[in-house]
Design a protein around this motif. Sequence first.
Motif, short mmCIF file in Angstrom:
data_model
loop_
_atom_site.label_atom_id
_atom_site.label_comp_id
_atom_site.label_asym_id
_atom_site.label_seq_id
_atom_site.Cartn_x
_atom_site.Cartn_y
_atom_site.Cartn_z
N TYR A 30 -3.23 -2.14 -8.17
CA TYR A 30 -2.77 -0.98 -7.41
C TYR A 30 -1.82 -1.42 -6.30
O TYR A 30 -1.94 -2.52 -5.76
N TYR A 85 -0.48 0.34 -2.55
CA TYR A 85 -0.62 1.39 -1.55
C TYR A 85 0.39 1.11 -0.44
O TYR A 85 0.82 -0.03 -0.24
N GLN A 119 1.25 2.04 3.82
CA GLN A 119 0.77 2.59 5.08
C GLN A 119 1.91 2.53 6.09
O GLN A 119 2.21 1.45 6.62
N VAL A 160 -3.26 5.46 4.76
CA VAL A 160 -2.91 4.68 3.58
C VAL A 160 -2.66 5.64 2.42
O VAL A 160 -3.46 6.54 2.16
N MET A 172 3.56 -1.00 5.80
CA MET A 172 2.68 -2.05 5.31
C MET A 172 2.37 -1.71 3.86
O MET A 172 2.01 -0.57 3.55
N PHE A 201 0.05 -2.60 0.64
CA PHE A 201 -1.19 -3.25 0.23
C PHE A 201 -1.29 -3.29 -1.29
O PHE A 201 -1.05 -2.29 -1.96
N PHE A 206 -8.77 -5.24 -1.53
CA PHE A 206 -7.42 -5.21 -0.99
C PHE A 206 -6.96 -6.58 -0.50
O PHE A 206 -7.76 -7.37 0.02
N GLY A 207 -5.65 -6.80 -0.60
CA GLY A 207 -5.05 -7.94 0.05
C GLY A 207 -4.78 -7.63 1.51
O GLY A 207 -5.04 -6.52 1.99
N ALA A 208 -4.25 -8.62 2.22
CA ALA A 208 -4.00 -8.48 3.66
C ALA A 208 -2.73 -7.70 3.95
O ALA A 208 -2.46 -7.37 5.10
#
Lengths: 119, 116
Positions: free
Chosen positions: B33, B35, B37, B43, B89, B91, B107-109
């Motif tokens: 996925y 996303y 933000q 998000v 951002m 994600f 989720f990644g950072a």
Amino acid sequence: AQTVTQSQPEMSVQEAETVTLSCTYDTSENNYYLFWYKQPPSRQMILVIRQEAYKQQNATENRFSVNFQKAAKSFSLKISDSQLGDTAMYFCAFMKPWYSGGGADGLTFGKGTHLIIQP
Amino acid sequence: EPEVTQTPSHQVTQMGQEVILRCVPISNHLYFYWYRQILGQKVEFLVSFYNNEISEKSEIFDDQFSVERPDGSNFTLKIRSTKLEDSAMYFCASSGVAYLAKNIQYFGAGTRLSVL
């Protein structure tokens, strides 16, 4: 379409207190999943707790628990014995079940609540 | 503990340029996925990917976006001609193949994209 509403933009409590973050949602689905994610200043999204709508029992994870009221479409997060490290943005999120989406379903997030734990 | 890795952590680009954001999902996961933000906002889901094709996409995911899994480990998001409003951002997330595991997205950072 689903919507998720978090009505508290910011909350502040003293360390060791208990705090409850509210979340309401709207959906026509009968079965679904609800999540609380934490986003600390590092910005990484971390799963806090998950609830499946067909389960009546409220989910708990150590100091974190939820109050899931399906009829009211409410999903609040309670943090007991709050700690300084709990300071973060908290996002409530909704997901349709995998079988209704037919594939990989995206999460629908609320706008978040900024929780500040004061020493 | 396995984690989702995103690179770079911060990308600065000029308006109109193409950017590729990279993600390495958790190794045994099959659902991926992206996303977005925007600063101060919630998000938002962009796209999901399974079995080498897009599974679901939002209205945000228009023709300037594309996703790819170029090899067995990377998952990329390409923005063809960046606009100022793409600053956000981004994600990446992944989830497992089992019935219950599929319903947890890790989720990644994130990659902070700044379009100048």
